[in-house]
Design a protein around this motif. Structure first.
Motif, PDB file in Angstrom:
ATOM      1  N   PRO A  98       0.861  -1.229  -0.006  1.00  0.00           N
ATOM      2  CA  PRO A  98      -0.099  -0.103   0.124  1.00  0.00           C
ATOM      3  C   PRO A  98       0.836   1.413  -0.024  1.00  0.00           C
ATOM      4  O   PRO A  98       0.200   2.308  -0.554  1.00  0.00           O
ATOM      5  CB  PRO A  98      -0.641  -0.103   1.274  1.00  0.00           C
ATOM      6  CG  PRO A  98      -0.834  -1.439   1.552  1.00  0.00           C
ATOM      7  CD  PRO A  98       0.488  -1.834   1.168  1.00  0.00           C
ATOM      8  N   TYR A 124       1.335   3.342  -3.040  1.00  0.00           N
ATOM      9  CA  TYR A 124       0.446   2.574  -3.858  1.00  0.00           C
ATOM     10  C   TYR A 124      -0.562   3.724  -4.483  1.00  0.00           C
ATOM     11  O   TYR A 124      -1.464   4.287  -3.840  1.00  0.00           O
ATOM     12  CB  TYR A 124      -0.347   1.520  -3.693  1.00  0.00           C
ATOM     13  CG  TYR A 124      -1.099   1.172  -4.556  1.00  0.00           C
ATOM     14  CD1 TYR A 124      -0.991   0.084  -5.742  1.00  0.00           C
ATOM     15  CD2 TYR A 124      -2.615   1.310  -4.450  1.00  0.00           C
ATOM     16  CE1 TYR A 124      -1.856  -0.412  -6.447  1.00  0.00           C
ATOM     17  CE2 TYR A 124      -3.459   0.391  -5.203  1.00  0.00           C
ATOM     18  CZ  TYR A 124      -3.064  -0.110  -6.227  1.00  0.00           C
ATOM     19  OH  TYR A 124      -4.104  -0.874  -7.213  1.00  0.00           O
ATOM     20  N   PHE A 155      -1.203   6.410  -2.135  1.00  0.00           N
ATOM     21  CA  PHE A 155      -1.428   6.005  -0.547  1.00  0.00           C
ATOM     22  C   PHE A 155      -0.592   6.292   0.348  1.00  0.00           C
ATOM     23  O   PHE A 155       0.700   5.958   0.166  1.00  0.00           O
ATOM     24  CB  PHE A 155      -2.169   4.721  -0.618  1.00  0.00           C
ATOM     25  CG  PHE A 155      -2.541   4.097   1.024  1.00  0.00           C
ATOM     26  CD1 PHE A 155      -4.208   4.839   1.018  1.00  0.00           C
ATOM     27  CD2 PHE A 155      -2.064   3.804   1.844  1.00  0.00           C
ATOM     28  CE1 PHE A 155      -4.696   4.407   2.369  1.00  0.00           C
ATOM     29  CE2 PHE A 155      -2.597   3.503   3.068  1.00  0.00           C
ATOM     30  CZ  PHE A 155      -4.065   3.892   3.212  1.00  0.00           C
ATOM     31  N   CYS A 199      -3.987  -0.145   5.681  1.00  0.00           N
ATOM     32  CA  CYS A 199      -5.365   0.646   6.144  1.00  0.00           C
ATOM     33  C   CYS A 199      -5.796   0.211   7.135  1.00  0.00           C
ATOM     34  O   CYS A 199      -5.884  -0.781   7.837  1.00  0.00           O
ATOM     35  CB  CYS A 199      -6.240   0.219   4.941  1.00  0.00           C
ATOM     36  SG  CYS A 199      -5.577   0.659   3.136  1.00  0.00           S
ATOM     37  N   ASP A 253      -5.915  -3.721   7.209  1.00  0.00           N
ATOM     38  CA  ASP A 253      -5.669  -4.491   5.934  1.00  0.00           C
ATOM     39  C   ASP A 253      -4.213  -4.275   5.634  1.00  0.00           C
ATOM     40  O   ASP A 253      -3.800  -3.202   5.516  1.00  0.00           O
ATOM     41  CB  ASP A 253      -6.684  -3.733   4.936  1.00  0.00           C
ATOM     42  CG  ASP A 253      -6.484  -4.657   3.531  1.00  0.00           C
ATOM     43  OD1 ASP A 253      -5.718  -5.455   3.222  1.00  0.00           O
ATOM     44  OD2 ASP A 253      -7.480  -4.625   2.867  1.00  0.00           O
ATOM     45  N   THR A 292      -0.993  -5.762   2.846  1.00  0.00           N
ATOM     46  CA  THR A 292      -0.385  -6.234   1.577  1.00  0.00           C
ATOM     47  C   THR A 292       1.069  -6.429   1.642  1.00  0.00           C
ATOM     48  O   THR A 292       1.850  -5.250   1.649  1.00  0.00           O
ATOM     49  CB  THR A 292      -1.019  -5.770   0.463  1.00  0.00           C
ATOM     50  OG1 THR A 292      -2.319  -5.447   0.735  1.00  0.00           O
ATOM     51  CG2 THR A 292      -0.761  -6.618  -0.820  1.00  0.00           C
ATOM     52  N   ASP A 300      -2.306 -10.311   0.508  1.00  0.00           N
ATOM     53  CA  ASP A 300      -3.297  -9.499   0.713  1.00  0.00           C
ATOM     54  C   ASP A 300      -4.267  -9.933   1.932  1.00  0.00           C
ATOM     55  O   ASP A 300      -5.060 -11.066   1.396  1.00  0.00           O
ATOM     56  CB  ASP A 300      -3.802  -8.993  -0.483  1.00  0.00           C
ATOM     57  CG  ASP A 300      -4.879  -7.548  -0.197  1.00  0.00           C
ATOM     58  OD1 ASP A 300      -4.596  -7.229   0.733  1.00  0.00           O
ATOM     59  OD2 ASP A 300      -5.355  -7.382  -1.204  1.00  0.00           O
ATOM     60  N   HIS A 353     -10.286  -9.134  -5.871  1.00  0.00           N
ATOM     61  CA  HIS A 353      -9.671  -8.857  -6.899  1.00  0.00           C
ATOM     62  C   HIS A 353      -8.428 -10.064  -7.229  1.00  0.00           C
ATOM     63  O   HIS A 353      -7.902 -10.623  -6.356  1.00  0.00           O
ATOM     64  CB  HIS A 353      -8.728  -7.436  -6.948  1.00  0.00           C
ATOM     65  CG  HIS A 353      -7.922  -7.534  -5.806  1.00  0.00           C
ATOM     66  ND1 HIS A 353      -6.849  -7.766  -5.772  1.00  0.00           N
ATOM     67  CD2 HIS A 353      -8.364  -6.861  -4.395  1.00  0.00           C
ATOM     68  CE1 HIS A 353      -6.313  -7.446  -4.310  1.00  0.00           C
ATOM     69  NE2 HIS A 353      -7.332  -6.886  -3.618  1.00  0.00           N
ATOM     70  N   PHE A 409      -0.528  -6.043  -7.929  1.00  0.00           N
ATOM     71  CA  PHE A 409      -1.782  -5.904  -6.456  1.00  0.00           C
ATOM     72  C   PHE A 409      -2.924  -5.952  -6.842  1.00  0.00           C
ATOM     73  O   PHE A 409      -3.722  -6.994  -6.303  1.00  0.00           O
ATOM     74  CB  PHE A 409      -1.322  -4.298  -5.869  1.00  0.00           C
ATOM     75  CG  PHE A 409      -1.868  -4.107  -4.625  1.00  0.00           C
ATOM     76  CD1 PHE A 409      -2.567  -4.983  -3.914  1.00  0.00           C
ATOM     77  CD2 PHE A 409      -1.452  -3.087  -3.971  1.00  0.00           C
ATOM     78  CE1 PHE A 409      -3.071  -4.784  -2.609  1.00  0.00           C
ATOM     79  CE2 PHE A 409      -1.875  -2.786  -2.807  1.00  0.00           C
ATOM     80  CZ  PHE A 409      -2.758  -3.650  -1.795  1.00  0.00           C
ATOM     81  N   HIS A 410      -3.498  -5.495  -7.818  1.00  0.00           N
ATOM     82  CA  HIS A 410      -4.923  -5.635  -8.304  1.00  0.00           C
ATOM     83  C   HIS A 410      -4.695  -6.076  -9.755  1.00  0.00           C
ATOM     84  O   HIS A 410      -4.243  -5.289 -10.640  1.00  0.00           O
ATOM     85  CB  HIS A 410      -5.560  -4.390  -8.024  1.00  0.00           C
ATOM     86  CG  HIS A 410      -5.836  -4.074  -6.837  1.00  0.00           C
ATOM     87  ND1 HIS A 410      -4.880  -2.825  -6.164  1.00  0.00           N
ATOM     88  CD2 HIS A 410      -6.420  -4.582  -5.639  1.00  0.00           C
ATOM     89  CE1 HIS A 410      -5.234  -2.853  -4.673  1.00  0.00           C
ATOM     90  NE2 HIS A 410      -5.996  -3.960  -4.488  1.00  0.00           N
ATOM     91  N   GLU A 466     -12.905 -10.567   0.044  1.00  0.00           N
ATOM     92  CA  GLU A 466     -12.753  -9.312   0.893  1.00  0.00           C
ATOM     93  C   GLU A 466     -14.101  -8.992   1.262  1.00  0.00           C
ATOM     94  O   GLU A 466     -14.123  -7.449   1.198  1.00  0.00           O
ATOM     95  CB  GLU A 466     -11.716  -8.538   0.614  1.00  0.00           C
ATOM     96  CG  GLU A 466     -11.542  -8.137  -0.791  1.00  0.00           C
ATOM     97  CD  GLU A 466     -10.330  -6.938  -1.180  1.00  0.00           C
ATOM     98  OE1 GLU A 466     -10.492  -6.089  -0.427  1.00  0.00           O
ATOM     99  OE2 GLU A 466      -9.512  -7.370  -1.914  1.00  0.00           O
ATOM    100  N   TRP A 490      -9.618   8.992  -0.343  1.00  0.00           N
ATOM    101  CA  TRP A 490      -9.397   7.345  -0.151  1.00  0.00           C
ATOM    102  C   TRP A 490     -10.278   6.745   0.825  1.00  0.00           C
ATOM    103  O   TRP A 490     -11.347   5.899   0.693  1.00  0.00           O
ATOM    104  CB  TRP A 490      -8.034   7.150   0.980  1.00  0.00           C
ATOM    105  CG  TRP A 490      -6.684   7.205  -0.249  1.00  0.00           C
ATOM    106  CD1 TRP A 490      -5.737   8.167  -0.329  1.00  0.00           C
ATOM    107  CD2 TRP A 490      -6.513   6.162  -0.877  1.00  0.00           C
ATOM    108  NE1 TRP A 490      -5.032   7.706  -1.274  1.00  0.00           N
ATOM    109  CE2 TRP A 490      -5.348   6.690  -1.696  1.00  0.00           C
ATOM    110  CE3 TRP A 490      -6.869   4.847  -1.213  1.00  0.00           C
ATOM    111  CZ2 TRP A 490      -4.733   5.738  -2.674  1.00  0.00           C
ATOM    112  CZ3 TRP A 490      -6.437   4.063  -2.429  1.00  0.00           C
ATOM    113  CH2 TRP A 490      -5.146   4.594  -2.964  1.00  0.00           C
ATOM    114  N   GLU A 532     -10.640 -10.470   4.790  1.00  0.00           N
ATOM    115  CA  GLU A 532      -9.749 -10.770   3.504  1.00  0.00           C
ATOM    116  C   GLU A 532      -8.918 -11.718   3.588  1.00  0.00           C
ATOM    117  O   GLU A 532      -7.956 -11.785   4.564  1.00  0.00           O
ATOM    118  CB  GLU A 532      -9.075  -9.293   2.843  1.00  0.00           C
ATOM    119  CG  GLU A 532      -8.575  -9.382   1.795  1.00  0.00           C
ATOM    120  CD  GLU A 532      -7.868  -8.411   0.958  1.00  0.00           C
ATOM    121  OE1 GLU A 532      -7.375  -7.412   1.831  1.00  0.00           O
ATOM    122  OE2 GLU A 532      -7.707  -8.331  -0.140  1.00  0.00           O
TER     123      GLU A 532
END
Ligand code: MF3
Ligand code: CO
Ligand code: CO
Length: 251
Positions: free
Chosen positions: A56, A59, A62, A67, A93, A95, A104, A167, A173-174, A200, A217, A231
């Protein structure tokens, strides 16, 4: 198992266990009076100490390493000097990015004693994620996952957030596919062995609608009702699945 799947599973298993380990560390410090910045620091340090990067951080701009989403924050809350108080519920959260692959995961934490309603929301959210996971195997359809989650959640009178989803995950990441946490049986793409994605679900006590605050965000429930999320990152096999983000501490 294909050679490429073997490699992607092995690497995601490592990234996933680092992410889960960071949350285990977080669980040791949760109590009234701590700030979400302290949680961020724990995540940053644990992930770094394990030779990984916090995905994150920076990212899409961010600013932090995880998070932190308390109470009516649905997801993507930004760690700050905000102090947690007795009765708060909090999603963290994380990752981890290690050796080119991502893991993640997120979990709910209870700050001191929480209300019966909040506990019920958390339990139902966890159960719904597991219902989405337990049916996984090659050949089921994406809609089957959403259906399993939505059915369980709505039977308890709660609602499924539609604005954010699971995802595909791997070297980025996504990625594709998008995993909706609501849907109809026997609809959507068939899933294949070797796929890796997240489940998630974000579940609200009240209405499903969300809005994003001015920081660009923080997503909150429009009606300010409580929201919970869990998640896991999972991999699909011919006859089942593997959870890559299992915790040593939390089942
Ligand atoms: N970890 C979140 C997810 O589950 C994504 C966070 S992106 C960030 O997909 F930039 F907000 F960190
Ligand atoms: Co995710
Ligand atoms: Co996440």
């Amino acid at each position: 198992m294909k050679e490429s799947t073997k490699e992607s599973f092995e690497k995601t298993r490592i990234a996933g266990s680092i992410a889960a380990g960071a949350l285990d560390e977080v669980s040791n410090i949760i109590k009234p009076g701590i700030t979400t910045d302290e949680i961020d620091k724990i995540c940053y340090e644990y992930i770094n100490d394990h030779g990984a990067y916090s995905a994150p951080l920076f990212y899409r701009g961010f600013p932090k390493s995880c998070c932190t989403s308390p109470n009516h924050v649905v997801c993507h809350g930004i760690p700050s000097d905000k102090i947690l108080k007795e009765g708060d519920i909090l999603n963290v959260d994380v990752t981890a990015y290690k050796d080119g692959w991502h893991g993640d995961t997120s979990r709910m934490f209870e700050v001191g004693k929480i209300s019966v309603k909040a506990k019920k929301l958390i339990d139902t959210t966890y159960e719904s994620m597991m219902k989405g996971i337990k049916i996984l195997k090659e050949g089921i359809q994406l809609g089957d996952i959403g259906h399993a989650i939505q059915k369980h959640v709505e039977a308890q009178g709660f609602s499924v957030v539609q604005d954010f989803c699971g995802h595909g995950i791997g070297q980025s990441f996504h990625e594709e596919p998008t995993i909706l946490h609501y849907g109809k049986m026997r609809t959507g793409k068939k899933i294949k062995a070797g796929m890796i994605f997240t489940i998630e679900p974000m579940i609200n006590l009240g209405d499903y609608q969300t809005k994003v605050l001015n920081d660009g965000w923080t997503a909150v429930t429009k009606d300010k009702s409580l929201s919970a999320q869990f998640e896991h990152t999972v991999g699909i096999t011919k006859d089942g699945y593997e959870i890559f983000t299992h915790s040593q501490k939390f089942s």
